[in-house]
Design a protein around this motif. Sequence first.
Motif, short mmCIF file in Angstrom:
data_model
loop_
_atom_site.label_atom_id
_atom_site.label_comp_id
_atom_site.label_asym_id
_atom_site.label_seq_id
_atom_site.Cartn_x
_atom_site.Cartn_y
_atom_site.Cartn_z
N UNK A 20 2.49 -6.54 0.60
CA UNK A 20 3.62 -5.63 0.78
C UNK A 20 3.61 -4.50 -0.23
N UNK A 21 3.31 -4.81 -1.49
CA UNK A 21 3.26 -3.76 -2.52
C UNK A 21 2.11 -2.79 -2.25
N UNK A 22 0.97 -3.33 -1.85
CA UNK A 22 -0.14 -2.46 -1.49
C UNK A 22 0.18 -1.57 -0.31
N UNK A 23 0.90 -2.13 0.66
CA UNK A 23 1.28 -1.34 1.83
C UNK A 23 2.27 -0.24 1.47
N UNK A 24 3.16 -0.49 0.54
CA UNK A 24 4.08 0.55 0.10
C UNK A 24 3.32 1.70 -0.57
N UNK A 25 2.32 1.36 -1.36
CA UNK A 25 1.51 2.41 -1.99
C UNK A 25 0.79 3.23 -0.92
#
Length: 409
Positions: A20-25
């Motif tokens: 999820x954090x990678x996708x936000x980036x």
Amino acid sequence: MSSPAARPSLAMRAPLIVVLCGCMIAMLTFGPRASSGIFLLPMTREFGWGRDTFGLAIAIQNLLWGLGTPFAGAIADRFGVVRVLFVGAGLYALGLIAMAHAATPELLQLSAGGLIGFGLSGCSFNIVLAAFGKMLPDRWRPLSFGAATAAGSFGQFLFPPLAAGLNASIGWQETLTLFGLAMLLVLPFSLALATPRGPARADSGPRQTIGGALGEAFRHPSYVLLVLGFFTCGFQLAFVTTHLPAYLADRGLSIAIGGWTLAAIGLSNMVGSLGAGWLSSRMPKRYLLAAIYFARGIAIAVFVLLPASPVTSIGFGVVLGLLWLSTVPPTSGLVMLMFGTRYLAMLYGFAFFSHQVGGFLGVWLGGVFYERLGSYDLVWWLAVALSFASAAINLPIVERPVERGVQPA
């Protein structure tokens, strides 16, 4: 009682949080650069530039993004991705804010070209994909590659119509400034992608130097074919992103239709990228890539031949979106399959450099040919021809790990 050093990593304990954090980036960093075409007409009208001037700046951005990616990847492979993401996001934010005040072609090339280009090399979805490849369990990797690519596509869905709306309400300069400030949100999300230094956890091959890894890759015919085929993807994506809104305006449609067409590409690509991530673990990746490139050629040809209307434009966006970044999961998956994860960021970075050389030429030639011929038609048909060439190039790829210690076959 286990020691802190023996505690499982965040990727092992909570892989969904890492994804999820990678996708936000990926979403945040892909959005503004996918909106560049929305700023072409207001900036060229205000400063009296030709479209080739704006196109050259975005072409430089694409080239430097590609040029910087292998180096950013090598640093991430050696020292972890967090530092690279921090520096990249800072340069990206500075570039967007400087672009808002770029009143000369030279300042536009420095801001939209240099700062944003190098910023993207350090904080775009390429670095996120490499982090996923190093951090996540095997069963999470194919779908996570598709998810990160789809998240970038959601950024493309969200930002172009937002840019068009903000341009109309507060002005293009203030819009670029807001986008620059939004890039600072990358910093907290990047902390979840802290990767171990040195070799990847799951790579069991012999230790290699960077030079040895590069030599091995570029002696491998299948890697070379993959790199060459990826050129077409960059050519098409950069040309469409930068010049499509102006092309539609030339054919009598509003700039808002251009924004919504780019948004349709982004939204549809969420399906395409996730589907490509799923399919890349269930069928030969070379066949998937060949099919994507061939279908793109058909879609572009039909779009150019049909009369311009909101329906045909947005319909084209939907179809092209299914094929837009769907090349990324099988391409990154092939690099990982061939060479493992130790130098994944760097080796995928060189493939991406080919992609961005294509992007440079797509954006630049679009502006040059428009100013000289008064039309984008030649570039559209060149994009069609490249599609069919890349479909053929990917078919001979051999999908197996390189045999270390012998000359790659």
